[in-house]
Design a protein around this motif. Structure first.
Motif, mmCIF file in Angstrom:
data_model
loop_
_atom_site.group_PDB
_atom_site.id
_atom_site.type_symbol
_atom_site.label_atom_id
_atom_site.label_comp_id
_atom_site.label_asym_id
_atom_site.label_seq_id
_atom_site.Cartn_x
_atom_site.Cartn_y
_atom_site.Cartn_z
ATOM 1 N N MET A 1 0.830 -1.205 0.000
ATOM 2 C CA MET A 1 0.000 0.000 0.000
ATOM 3 C C MET A 1 0.871 1.263 0.000
ATOM 4 S SD MET A 1 -2.643 1.373 2.938
ATOM 5 C CE MET A 1 -1.298 1.831 4.033
ATOM 6 N N ILE A 2 1.888 1.295 0.854
ATOM 7 C CA ILE A 2 2.772 2.465 0.936
ATOM 8 C C ILE A 2 3.504 2.659 -0.393
ATOM 9 C CG2 ILE A 2 4.783 3.448 2.102
ATOM 10 C CD1 ILE A 2 2.282 3.387 3.832
ATOM 11 N N ALA A 3 3.996 1.563 -0.978
ATOM 12 C CA ALA A 3 4.731 1.650 -2.238
ATOM 13 C C ALA A 3 3.843 2.144 -3.372
ATOM 14 C CB ALA A 3 5.326 0.284 -2.592
ATOM 15 N N ALA A 4 2.586 1.696 -3.393
ATOM 16 C CA ALA A 4 1.658 2.149 -4.438
ATOM 17 C C ALA A 4 1.422 3.650 -4.331
ATOM 18 C CB ALA A 4 0.328 1.396 -4.326
ATOM 19 N N ASP A 5 1.307 4.156 -3.111
ATOM 20 C CA ASP A 5 1.113 5.591 -2.903
ATOM 21 C C ASP A 5 2.358 6.363 -3.348
ATOM 22 O OD1 ASP A 5 0.152 8.050 -2.123
ATOM 23 O OD2 ASP A 5 -0.438 7.410 -0.119
ATOM 24 N N ILE A 6 3.534 5.822 -3.030
ATOM 25 C CA ILE A 6 4.786 6.463 -3.454
ATOM 26 C C ILE A 6 4.878 6.495 -4.974
ATOM 27 C CG2 ILE A 6 7.308 6.164 -3.513
ATOM 28 C CD1 ILE A 6 7.047 4.954 -0.673
ATOM 29 N N PHE A 7 4.613 5.343 -5.613
ATOM 30 C CA PHE A 7 4.790 5.280 -7.063
ATOM 31 C C PHE A 7 3.757 6.145 -7.777
ATOM 32 C CE2 PHE A 7 4.774 3.333 -11.324
ATOM 33 C CZ PHE A 7 6.136 3.452 -11.602
ATOM 34 N N SER A 8 2.599 6.350 -7.166
ATOM 35 C CA SER A 8 1.613 7.228 -7.784
ATOM 36 C C SER A 8 2.155 8.651 -7.892
ATOM 37 C CB SER A 8 0.303 7.213 -6.999
ATOM 38 O OG SER A 8 0.443 7.817 -5.729
ATOM 39 N N ALA A 9 3.083 9.023 -6.995
ATOM 40 C CA ALA A 9 3.726 10.342 -7.097
ATOM 41 C C ALA A 9 4.608 10.404 -8.349
ATOM 42 C CB ALA A 9 4.557 10.626 -5.853
ATOM 43 N N PHE A 10 5.283 9.307 -8.673
ATOM 44 C CA PHE A 10 6.065 9.244 -9.909
ATOM 45 C C PHE A 10 5.144 9.375 -11.123
ATOM 46 C CE2 PHE A 10 9.073 7.327 -6.992
ATOM 47 C CZ PHE A 10 10.310 7.684 -7.488
ATOM 48 N N GLU A 11 4.007 8.689 -11.077
ATOM 49 C CA GLU A 11 3.065 8.740 -12.199
ATOM 50 C C GLU A 11 2.462 10.129 -12.351
ATOM 51 O OE1 GLU A 11 1.353 4.218 -12.503
ATOM 52 O OE2 GLU A 11 0.672 5.402 -10.798
ATOM 53 N N ASP B 1 7.368 9.737 -18.232
ATOM 54 C CA ASP B 1 8.046 10.003 -19.502
ATOM 55 C C ASP B 1 8.516 11.455 -19.617
ATOM 56 O OD1 ASP B 1 7.614 7.374 -20.292
ATOM 57 O OD2 ASP B 1 5.642 7.841 -21.110
ATOM 58 N N ASP B 2 8.331 12.230 -18.543
ATOM 59 C CA ASP B 2 8.795 13.612 -18.484
ATOM 60 C C ASP B 2 10.103 13.615 -17.701
ATOM 61 O OD1 ASP B 2 9.363 16.258 -17.781
ATOM 62 O OD2 ASP B 2 7.258 16.811 -17.630
#
Length: 718
Positions: A649-659, A664-665
């Motif tokens: 859950m924590i990792a998904a929230d973190i990676f959503s910040a990357f998204e 691709d930017d």
């Protein structure tokens, strides 16, 4: 060989010193081995161990000597605090302990890694024999009353210290408390009695699971195995080198059992294996191998232990070492996920049932049918040929792409050390990690290929040395895999699952290697709360959902062409297939675990009630899965099974910040990657994970990203 070990730890009446420790126990320090830094590589402070010089005897002697010296210094420090008015500050309390840890951790790390990669000699047996001894030695620092009191003194003035120092103070106080240091003498004797009983019951539980797992074997005929893939045939065959000839037997070894359920087209054989697996160590196994009583004894002793230490129940005690912090917080996560994924799970099962019926299956799907029909359904839906996928991921190309990805994200360079170095096998490589100024900040050994009979199966990272500015040590680690070795002039080719494994372990490597925390006790992976240990691995594996990242790591073994985007899309869809059911099963086990350790009701009643609440299949009346649920009864996850789901859950929230920043930017990606580096990778165990998350995300965690990433809710769901 073990004569050497015995010589180290036998007591010599003419050469020992008597010291007091907690509860008036007497510690007799035996004769110290004669090994020196000149004669034993593990007693030197070299950048890396000289593995070619490490015999089993030298590993034993070095470890034995360091244990003895470590314990002596701990007790000397204890006596110093008792007998003098030494000021309790970082210089006098934390730094001496920091200097003690480095040598013993370095030697033990090398010894441990050799025990897993040289299993064909006696080093593994020697390691297993010494393991309990070093664990006891490492616990000594938490059992000395004056050291404990010194940390309580430091706690009173903690506002004067940096965050990593505060974390060290809190770590020592909590660990000492959990080892019974606040108890009276009678209370501590009760604590020891409970601990001894727990050790006995856990061993009994584990022994019964091992024995009932070992006892099952089902003979198979040619008609049963004729459609099996070669790898499965090899694991079933009496002679793996001639797997097509037979005879074949299915066992309950977890890898074999799960592989078998996916490919066995005989429903009765599937049920037989499933049933045997799920009644291990239960009443079906007979009175001598029934774990029912052991479960209740373990629960009772853990409950008594928790109450003795001042907690309402064992689940509440467990939360003291978790980011989640409370039973209520975990239950809220479990309930929210369950409510959201219930409908999706039912829909997934119905779609699978429809597929099976269309293909001639005349029964309602049961749990022993699911893996088989899932495999066939995925093949029809996504039409992915794993042999074709592997062609796009030659291991050298993957590593080059991964190193380049790490450079783009975190501004580091990973370079193979081409000069001569010392390792345990000719296939092992040694790498150094440099920051953006060209300064070497860490190093690691990489052992990529399987070696049957010599190397333990699986993939893992072992810490060789932590960062410590106090003793001027830089991070060293051992990264171990069991990929297929190169053959027929071609490099090792990875599956998408292999790629995911590589990315996850690299997440651990980066968090260990890039730490900026100056103290060994809380640097990198050390002192991480259990439910965030796998956060960085999940974040790194999430990059496999991004085509540019995967293309960077791919290159067809013949043409060099990157993996086609449409194939990558199919792989991602296949990877998230039936996520609802996967989550449902994890939620059931997590809820069961918490209820087991917070309720007094009989374990079987808890199991049936929790099953009815979460699982979308009828309860098999003879099933007794808790009787072989080693993770929570004899393993390291009692009242903590939820930890992996929390990390996800924590990792998904973190990676959503990357998204959100835009994968691709490049400029936006660089900014968010550097923020991740400066928080999760730099701070590690030196800052509470809740605070690390807030530094990165600017808020508390949300479950929404996990619901989106698993496809349970749409991205624009409010």
């Amino acid at each position: 060989m073990f004569g050497v070990s015995k010589r180290i730890f036998n007591l010599r009446a003419f050469n020992h010193k008597i010291l007091k420790c907690r509860n008036n126990y007497i510690v007799l320090l035996p004769e110290v081995p004669a090994d020196t830094a000149e004669t034993n590589a593990l007693l030197r402070t070299d950048p890396v161990p000289a593995f070619s010089d490490l015999t089993t005897d030298k590993c034993i002697n070095a470890t034995g000597k360091l244990i003895i010296e470590y314990e002596a210094e701990i007790h000397n420090l204890d006596q110093k605090f008792q007998e003098s008015d030494t000021e309790k500050n970082v210089q006098n309390v934390i730094l001496p302990l920091e200097r003690l840890s480095g040598p013993i951790d370095f030697a033990w790390g090398a010894f441990k890694i050799l025990s897993t990669v040289r299993q064909n000699d006696n080093v593994a047996k020697a390691y297993a024999r010494l393991h309990p001894r070093i664990i006891r030695a490492k616990q000594e620092k938490y059992l000395c009353s004056s050291i404990y009191n010194a940390f309580k003194d430091l706690k009173r003035t903690e506002n004067e210290y940096t965050e990593p120092v505060k974390r060290i103070i809190d770590k020592y106080i909590l660990e000492s408390r959990l080892f019974g240091m606040d108890l009276s003498e009678n209370g501590y004797m009760q604590f020891q009695s409970i601990t001894a009983k727990l050790h006995k019951y856990r061993n009994s539980y584990n022994r019964k699971v091992i024995e009932t797992t070992r006892r099952f074997a089902q003979d198979l005929e040619f008609k049963d195995v004729r459609n099996f893939p070669r790898e499965l045939l090899k694991s079933l065959a009496h002679d793996p080198t001639n797997a097509s000839k037979g005879p074949w037997k299915v066992t309950l070894d977890p890898h074999v059992y799960r592989y078998f359920l996916k490919h066995c087209d005989d429903r009765l054989l599937r049920w037989n294996a499933w049933f045997a697996y799920n009644v291990r160590a239960s009443s079906i196994s007979g009175a001598d191998f029934n774990n029912s009583l052991d479960i209740e004894e373990i629960r009772y002793e853990r409950s008594e232990l928790a109450k003795l230490l001042g907690f309402k129940n064992f689940a509440e005690l467990s939360m003291k070492t978790k980011m989640a912090g409370s039973i209520e917080t975990v239950q809220e996560m479990i309930t929210t996920l369950h409510v959201n994924c219930k409908e999706k799970t039912q829909k997934e099962i119905q779609e699978l049932q429809d597929f099976a019926t269309k293909n001639g299956f005349q029964h309602a799907l049961e749990l022993w049918d699911i893996p088989y029909w899932q495999r066939l359904h995925k093949d029809e839906l996504y039409n992915v040929d794993d042999d074709v996928v592997r062609q796009y991921f030659p291991l050298p190309t993957v590593l080059d792409g991964l190193f380049e990805l790490c450079h783009k994200l975190f501004d580091i360079k990973i370079k193979e050390h081409k000069e001569k170095f010392d390792a345990w096998h000719e296939d092992v490589k040694y790498y150094k990690i440099f920051d953006n100024t060209g300064k070497e900040i860490a190093s690691f050994f990489l052992d990529l290929y399987s070696r049957s009979g010599e190397k333990a199966p699986g993939s893992w990272l072992e810490i060789g040395r932590n960062r410590s500015d106090v003793i001027e040590s830089s991070p060293l680690s051992y990264l171990i895999f069991n990929f297929h070795p190169p053959s027929f002039g071609k490099p090792s080719l990875l599956s998408f699952e292999d790629l995911k494994t590589l990315m996850k372990k690299f997440g651990h490597l980066l968090q260990h290697s890039l730490t900026t925390i100056p103290y060994n006790e809380v640097a990198g992976l050390t002192n991480l709360e259990w439910d965030v240990v796998n956060v960085c691995p999940y974040v790194m594996s999430s990059f496999l959902r991004n085509y540019r990242s995967v293309a960077m790591m791919s290159g067809h073994v013949d043409s060099g062409m990157a993996i086609p985007q449409e194939l990558h899309i199919a792989l991602c869809k296949r990877d998230s297939y039936m996520e609802g059911l996967r989550l449902t099963e994890e939620l059931y086990l997590s809820a069961l675990d918490l209820e087991i350790y917070s309720s007094k009701e009989f374990w079987l009643n808890i199991t049936k009630n929790t099953w009815a609440q979460y699982m979308p299949f009828p309860y098999e009346k003879n099933a007794a899965q808790p009787c072989s649920f080693t993770e929570i009864f004899s393993g390291h996850y009692p009242a903590a099974y939820f930890s992996n789901l929390w990390a996800e859950m924590i990792a998904a929230d973190i990676f959503s910040a990357f998204e959100e920043a835009g994968l691709d930017d490049e400029e936006s990606l660089k900014q968010i990657s550097h923020r991740f580096r400066d928080t999760f990778l730099h701070l590690g165990g030196g800052c509470h994970p809740g605070e690390v998350f807030r530094k990165f995300r600017g808020r508390d965690p949300s479950i929404e990203a996990l619901l989106v990433s698993t496809g349970i809710v749409n991205k624009n769901h409010s």
